[in-house]
Scaffold this motif. Structure first.
Motif, PDB file in Angstrom:
ATOM      1  N   ILE A   1      16.957 -82.082 119.444  1.00 38.11           N
ATOM      2  CA  ILE A   1      16.963 -81.190 119.062  1.00 38.11           C
ATOM      3  C   ILE A   1      16.093 -81.510 117.512  1.00 38.11           C
ATOM      4  CG2 ILE A   1      17.995 -78.874 118.659  1.00 38.11           C
ATOM      5  CD1 ILE A   1      20.374 -79.600 120.515  1.00 38.11           C
TER       6      ILE A   1
ATOM      7  N   SER B   1      16.161 -70.168 118.701  1.00 34.83           N
ATOM      8  CA  SER B   1      17.134 -70.921 118.476  1.00 34.83           C
ATOM      9  C   SER B   1      17.812 -71.562 119.412  1.00 34.83           C
ATOM     10  CB  SER B   1      18.642 -69.611 117.337  1.00 34.83           C
ATOM     11  OG  SER B   1      18.511 -69.607 119.382  1.00 34.83           O
ATOM     12  N   TRP B   2      18.550 -72.777 119.375  1.00 37.87           N
ATOM     13  CA  TRP B   2      18.610 -73.769 120.959  1.00 37.87           C
ATOM     14  C   TRP B   2      19.273 -72.877 122.089  1.00 37.87           C
ATOM     15  CZ3 TRP B   2      23.926 -76.002 122.948  1.00 37.87           C
ATOM     16  CH2 TRP B   2      22.554 -77.010 124.339  1.00 37.87           C
TER      17      TRP B   2
END
Length: 101
Positions: free
Chosen positions: A58, A99-100
């Motif tokens: 990420i 966003s993740w």
């Protein structure tokens, strides 16, 4: 694993563990190799590695750098995979989001 790491398996370990260990372990080898290569390759960007989940890396970066950073991440992951998997194609999927989640 293909990265030459060993796991001591016991008599009580299931056949699934015996089969899965080299596969998952090699995946971890590939991820670790990519993590070793990425910091130098990201120096040209305002990007940082914020985490890993299983076989995912990420990154955070400014919106205007997202395509370039995604390209660097993809190529780095595929290169790391080719270091270990010589006879099969290594493909990486990169997803960009706010966003993740």
């Amino acid at each position: 694993t293909l990265g030459a790491r060993r796991r001591m398996l016991g008599k009580g370990d299931s056949p699934m563990i015996r089969v899965n260990t080299p596969i998952q372990g090699t995946g971890a080898d590939i991820l670790q190799r990519a993590l070793g290569l990425l910091p130098d390759r990201l120096m040209a960007f305002d990007a940082r590695i914020t985490g890993t989940v299983h076989d995912e890396i990420i990154l955070e970066c400014p919106v205007e750098q997202e395509r370039a950073c995604a390209g660097v991440l993809k190529e780095t992951m595929e290169e790391a995979g080719r270091d270990y998997l010589k006879k099969v194609p290594v493909l990486t999927e990169v997803v960009v989001g706010e966003s993740w989640a």
